[in-house]
Design an enzyme around this catalytic site. Structure first.
Site, PDB file in Angstrom:
ATOM      1  N   ARG A 585      -8.823 -99.193 -73.830  1.00  0.00           N
ATOM      2  CA  ARG A 585     -10.162 -99.088 -73.113  1.00  0.00           C
ATOM      3  C   ARG A 585     -11.065 -99.969 -73.483  1.00  0.00           C
ATOM      4  O   ARG A 585     -11.534-100.931 -73.015  1.00  0.00           O
ATOM      5  CB  ARG A 585     -10.557 -97.505 -73.211  1.00  0.00           C
ATOM      6  CG  ARG A 585     -11.754 -97.182 -72.159  1.00  0.00           C
ATOM      7  CD  ARG A 585     -12.174 -95.668 -72.105  1.00  0.00           C
ATOM      8  NE  ARG A 585     -12.588 -95.303 -73.506  1.00  0.00           N
ATOM      9  CZ  ARG A 585     -12.849 -94.037 -73.738  1.00  0.00           C
ATOM     10  NH1 ARG A 585     -13.147 -93.215 -72.757  1.00  0.00           N
ATOM     11  NH2 ARG A 585     -13.516 -93.612 -74.986  1.00  0.00           N
ATOM     12  N   HIS A 614     -10.341 -94.260 -81.134  1.00  0.00           N
ATOM     13  CA  HIS A 614     -10.291 -93.215 -80.263  1.00  0.00           C
ATOM     14  C   HIS A 614      -8.807 -92.825 -80.019  1.00  0.00           C
ATOM     15  O   HIS A 614      -8.027 -93.742 -79.384  1.00  0.00           O
ATOM     16  CB  HIS A 614     -11.037 -93.322 -78.950  1.00  0.00           C
ATOM     17  CG  HIS A 614     -11.360 -92.112 -78.410  1.00  0.00           C
ATOM     18  ND1 HIS A 614     -12.697 -91.948 -78.357  1.00  0.00           N
ATOM     19  CD2 HIS A 614     -10.784 -91.525 -77.617  1.00  0.00           C
ATOM     20  CE1 HIS A 614     -12.897 -90.661 -77.509  1.00  0.00           C
ATOM     21  NE2 HIS A 614     -11.648 -90.220 -77.288  1.00  0.00           N
ATOM     22  N   ARG A 671     -15.466 -86.954 -85.746  1.00  0.00           N
ATOM     23  CA  ARG A 671     -16.428 -86.877 -84.428  1.00  0.00           C
ATOM     24  C   ARG A 671     -16.170 -85.732 -83.624  1.00  0.00           C
ATOM     25  O   ARG A 671     -15.033 -85.470 -82.853  1.00  0.00           O
ATOM     26  CB  ARG A 671     -16.322 -88.179 -83.502  1.00  0.00           C
ATOM     27  CG  ARG A 671     -16.445 -89.576 -84.387  1.00  0.00           C
ATOM     28  CD  ARG A 671     -16.353 -90.599 -83.145  1.00  0.00           C
ATOM     29  NE  ARG A 671     -15.317 -90.767 -82.422  1.00  0.00           N
ATOM     30  CZ  ARG A 671     -13.995 -91.192 -82.675  1.00  0.00           C
ATOM     31  NH1 ARG A 671     -13.985 -91.797 -83.930  1.00  0.00           N
ATOM     32  NH2 ARG A 671     -13.021 -91.315 -82.076  1.00  0.00           N
ATOM     33  N   TYR A 713     -19.866 -73.740 -43.081  1.00  0.00           N
ATOM     34  CA  TYR A 713     -19.426 -75.054 -42.342  1.00  0.00           C
ATOM     35  C   TYR A 713     -17.726 -75.191 -41.995  1.00  0.00           C
ATOM     36  O   TYR A 713     -17.052 -74.631 -42.714  1.00  0.00           O
ATOM     37  CB  TYR A 713     -19.862 -76.078 -43.181  1.00  0.00           C
ATOM     38  CG  TYR A 713     -21.314 -76.660 -43.378  1.00  0.00           C
ATOM     39  CD1 TYR A 713     -22.003 -76.981 -42.089  1.00  0.00           C
ATOM     40  CD2 TYR A 713     -21.772 -76.553 -44.476  1.00  0.00           C
ATOM     41  CE1 TYR A 713     -23.581 -77.034 -42.020  1.00  0.00           C
ATOM     42  CE2 TYR A 713     -23.311 -76.569 -44.463  1.00  0.00           C
ATOM     43  CZ  TYR A 713     -24.102 -76.831 -43.250  1.00  0.00           C
ATOM     44  OH  TYR A 713     -25.387 -77.159 -43.402  1.00  0.00           O
ATOM     45  N   CYS A 761     -21.646 -75.209 -49.856  1.00  0.00           N
ATOM     46  CA  CYS A 761     -22.329 -76.022 -49.495  1.00  0.00           C
ATOM     47  C   CYS A 761     -23.320 -76.790 -50.468  1.00  0.00           C
ATOM     48  O   CYS A 761     -23.040 -76.452 -51.606  1.00  0.00           O
ATOM     49  CB  CYS A 761     -23.456 -74.975 -48.481  1.00  0.00           C
ATOM     50  SG  CYS A 761     -22.668 -73.993 -47.376  1.00  0.00           S
TER      51      CYS A 761
END
Length: 818
Positions: A585, A614, A671, A713, A761
């Site tokens: 990444r 990571h 982390r 809806y 909605c």
């Protein structure tokens, strides 16, 4: 007055040094809560997550001169703290308990000890209120019922008190004997037995037996005989008792209980006479708690009319402190209905430990039921307010106003809440941190409403205690010396960046991480001083990085070149190197190293603080081999980084899932991300975490529809029978995912699961509440402890991160601590 010279014989410790005969007035176990160094005795307790010895030097610099410690060579201690009184003990917590037990022995007054699985705090608070017209009552503050909380509670006893009420909670065998020696109750209340802390006991019978050890010397024990396990154990031990029951003859035999409006009418037989009382609650838990109190009042022979009058004035107990945004950049700590001296000290501690954001203001009513003479009470209030650095006091009530001359901080005095509101001018309050604390009769909820911003009715409640629990859970997995970086990016995963960051700062995290510079700037402007890593800095934000002492993640040569071009040569600039070990990444590869280190060598003012990578699949066991490969690659790359730089850097690769799966690879730092917010990413240890966030809204309207009619809806919701539906005040604009439409999603109303009917909605959605008694204004839970993020995410094929971070900024956040 107790002095340090008496301490060795009381707690069986070794006197290292006694420089001066100082009095012992305040007991301190948390260095962050120091307010009055003079007369303070600090106990350096070593706990599971922290060690009080780490803070001795800090407290000494702040003026503390009395310490109880567990470790250290006497000669070295004398050299480090030449002006301090020092006592060396085997166990500082046990020394604290012994001192509290000795203190309890100086008083010969009735003391009620309360234990049980549930209701301890409420029964304590109500009983204190009910007895206050007759007694000067001292009680445990909030839920101070642990091995640490009980001695601190009992230390409050002084010569003015005529009655004590202390609660005791245990989580494993062997704990109650210690609490019994500290409280030494003359009367007891056993509220009930349930599942709380079941994991610490082999059976409920064992738990009952352990809890009963609190009452081994009581003159009388109050309990409900309908709790069979309690009743059998009490009878077997021959403890003198006063019982109440709904199902069998007892001292107080409840023959009927009828709900009328907001009250429960109780009919009972006491001393062969039929009597009738109204309890101002209808829920079963409150009625049971009130009946425990009723038993005590009957035992004390109060007239029936007086009992009814006092019961009428009972009110719900505020079990938590809430923190809320308010008008004009102000921030509100709402402790509206908790109004005693010890509770004031706790709330002031919270106030002081927020970063400074304008002046600190306290809005305070008369303190009722304190158990102290008025002048002594308000003198102590004035000392507390001044010691905690309060910069403005707004005092409301006739009693506190009578003692206005005792207060040395800028203060305003009003006779009533109405007087204050009549003169309320919002423009006089700007960028302040305010504590609002008042007795219920003062109606301070009106003051809170005046200060609060007009906000959307949907609320995300964030449990700060759960955050701390989760933080400590992960900390318990770390090797000594391993640092902890916590992710507060994306509005702290939807929970509120500043509030979470401030909590982490208070609990001494080592680093914070945010995604963008503006997130870091906002934290700095609100008083956060911890080191902050910015994961996605852009060239147009480099000036802000330097201005606000933020540390960028650097992951590409072009980015580093642009960053260096923006610098001057007059300072050291800290960066973090991102290494690509297989996620592909962001990050440097080994092919980039020659150019990277040539550039860094040319610009020695750029200092690499850490190198990290990571893990791509740490949350799934199927990827364990790949994760191990990434870790191995990172170790090799990090060694090259340190070799080329010529100095050590902080190395970190483990995320929340990695902390659980690969503890042997903690390196210098880990982390912590989603784990602190209550989601254990691997799924293996979810039960160890506590849910942090609860999303709530309310019912807007209830209506009945016939079979065949449609809802919402596109007419997607079709009634397959006559139904009752409720419209609730949340929609996809609030972050409630549209994929929950048409029965996929469920909500909780009155503890029952209700499916979504029709499409979600923008600002509302409809749920099927057929068969439930639901009305407008009822609370609706979208997710929380009983309807988890993990479950909901799975139902729509996503991950908990998405649900948390999608909660809209228009949804009000309320942060609370129990």
């Amino acid at each position: 007055m107790l002095t340090f010279q008496q301490l060795p014989s009381i707690v069986q410790g070794r006197e290292v040094q006694a420089v001066q005969p100082l009095p012992i007035v305040h007991l301190l176990t948390d260095s962050r809560k120091l307010s009055q160094p003079a007369g303070t005795l600090f106990f350096a307790i070593r706990g599971r997550y922290n060690d009080g010895h780490r803070y001795l030097a800090q407290l000494y610099m702040q003026g503390v001169r009395q310490f109880v410690v567990e470790q250290g060579e006497p000669e070295e201690l004398r050299q480090l703290y030449p002006e301090a009184n020092l006592l060396l003990v085997e166990n500082a917590l046990e020394a604290l308990q012994k001192l509290a037990a000795w203190h309890r022995g100086q008083f010969h007054i009735p003391v009620v000890g309360i234990t049980g699985s549930n209701g301890k705090t409420i029964v304590k608070e109500w009983l204190a209120q009910l007895l206050s017209p007759d007694e000067m009552v001292v009680k445990s503050p909030r839920s101070y019922n642990s091995q640490l909380g009980v001695p601190l509670s009992v230390w409050q006893l002084d010569q003015h008190h005529t009655f004590g009420i202390f609660e005791a909670g245990i989580s494993q065998p062997g704990e109650m004997e210690k609490l019994q020696q500290i409280i030494r109750p003359t009367l007891g209340i056993f509220t009930n037995i349930g599942s709380a802390h079941d994991e610490g006991f082999g059976s409920h019978q064992q738990k009952v037996a352990e809890k009963l050890k609190l009452f081994k010397e009581v003159d009388l024990l109050f309990y409900c005989a309908d709790h069979t396990l309690i009743d059998e154990a009490v009878q077997a031990q021959g403890i003198t008792s006063f019982t109440w029951s709904r199902s069998q003859p007892a001292d107080v035999y409840i023959t009927a209980a009828t709900t009328v409006g907001h009250k429960t009418i109780i009919e009972y037989i006491y001393k062969a006479e039929k009597q009738r009382l109204a309890i101002p609650f209808t829920d079963e838990a409150s009625v049971e708690n009130a009946l425990h109190c009723l038993a005590v009042l009957l035992y004390r022979r109060l007239p029936l009319s007086e009992i009814q009058d006092r019961l009428d004035r009972l009110h719900p107990v505020a079990m938590r402190l809430e923190m809320k945004e308010a008008i004009n950049g102000c921030y509100l700590i709402d402790d509206t209905y908790n109004n005693d001296l010890a509770g004031l000290a706790i709330a002031l501690d919270l106030l002081v430990n927020q970063p400074q954001r304008g002046r600190r203001t306290v809005i305070l009513s008369d303190l009722l039921e304190s158990g102290l003479p008025e002048e002594k009470l308000y003198r102590q209030v004035a000392e507390l307010v001044q010691a905690r650095g309060v910069e403005r006091l707004i005092a409301i009530g006739e009693k506190i106003s009578r003692y206005s001359s005792l207060f040395r901080v800028p203060a305003e005095f009003y006779m009533s809440t109405a007087d204050f509101l009549a003169q309320f001018n919002p423009a006089r309050f700007r960028d302040e941190l305010m504590l609002v604390k008042g007795a219920r009769v003062f109606g301070f909820e009106k003051i809170v409403q005046a200060f609060q911003q007009k906000v959307h009715g949907t609320v995300l409640e964030v449990n700060l205690d759960a955050l701390v629990h989760n933080l400590n859970y992960y900390r318990s997995k770390l090797a000594p010396g391993t640092r902890l970086m916590v992710m507060v990016k994306a509005f702290a995963y939807g929970s509120g960046s500043f509030e979470v960051a401030n909590l982490l700062q208070f609990h001494r995290a080592d680093y914070l991480a945010v995604a963008y510079v503006d997130e870091g700037v906002a934290l700095r402007e609100q008083g956060i001083t911890l080191p902050i890593m910015v994961m996605n800095p852009s060239p147009d934000s480099f000036a802000k990085l330097r201005q606000y002492s933020l540390e960028p993640e650097i992951y590409a040569l072009e980015q580093l070149q642009a960053y260096i071009a923006s610098l001057s040569a007059s300072a050291i600039y800290k960066i973090h190197l991102k290494l690509d070990t297989g996620m592909h990444r962001l990050g440097f590869t080994e092919d980039d190293f020659d150019a990277l280190f040539d550039l860094l060598q040319q610009h020695p003012q750029v200092q690499v603080v850490s190198a990290f990578s990571h893990l791509a699949g740490a949350d799934e066991a199927v990827h364990n081999d790949f994760s191990q490969q990434q870790i191995s690659t990172f170790r090799k790359m990090a060694a090259v980084v340190e070799g080329r730089l010529g100095y050590r850097v902080i190395k970190h690769i483990l995320n929340s899932a990695g902390i659980v799966r690969f503890p042997q690879h903690q390196l210098d730092m880990v982390r912590l991300g989603i784990g602190i917010y209550g989601v254990e990413a691997t799924g293996d240890e979810q039960e160890a975490l506590r849910p942090v966030s609860t999303l709530k809204t309310t019912v807007s309207q209830v209506k009945h529809i016939r079979q065949g009619e449609t809802v919402g809806y596109s007419r997607k919701g079709v009634a397959d029978a006559d139904k009752t539906i409720a419209t609730i005040a949340i929609g996809y604009a609030d972050g409630y995912d549209r994929r929950f439409s048409n029965g996929t999603g469920q909500v909780l109303i009155h503890g029952q699961r209700c499916p979504i009917i029709g499409n979600v909605c923008m600002d509302m959605c409809m749920v099927d509440v057929t068969g439930l008694e639901v009305k407008a204004g009822d609370e609706v839970i979208l997710f929380g402890p009983q309807l988890t993020l993990v479950e909901l995410a799975k139902s729509i094929g996503t991950i908990p991160y998405e649900l948390l971070t999608n909660v809209s900024s228009r949804v009000k956040r309320v942060f609370y601590s129990e």
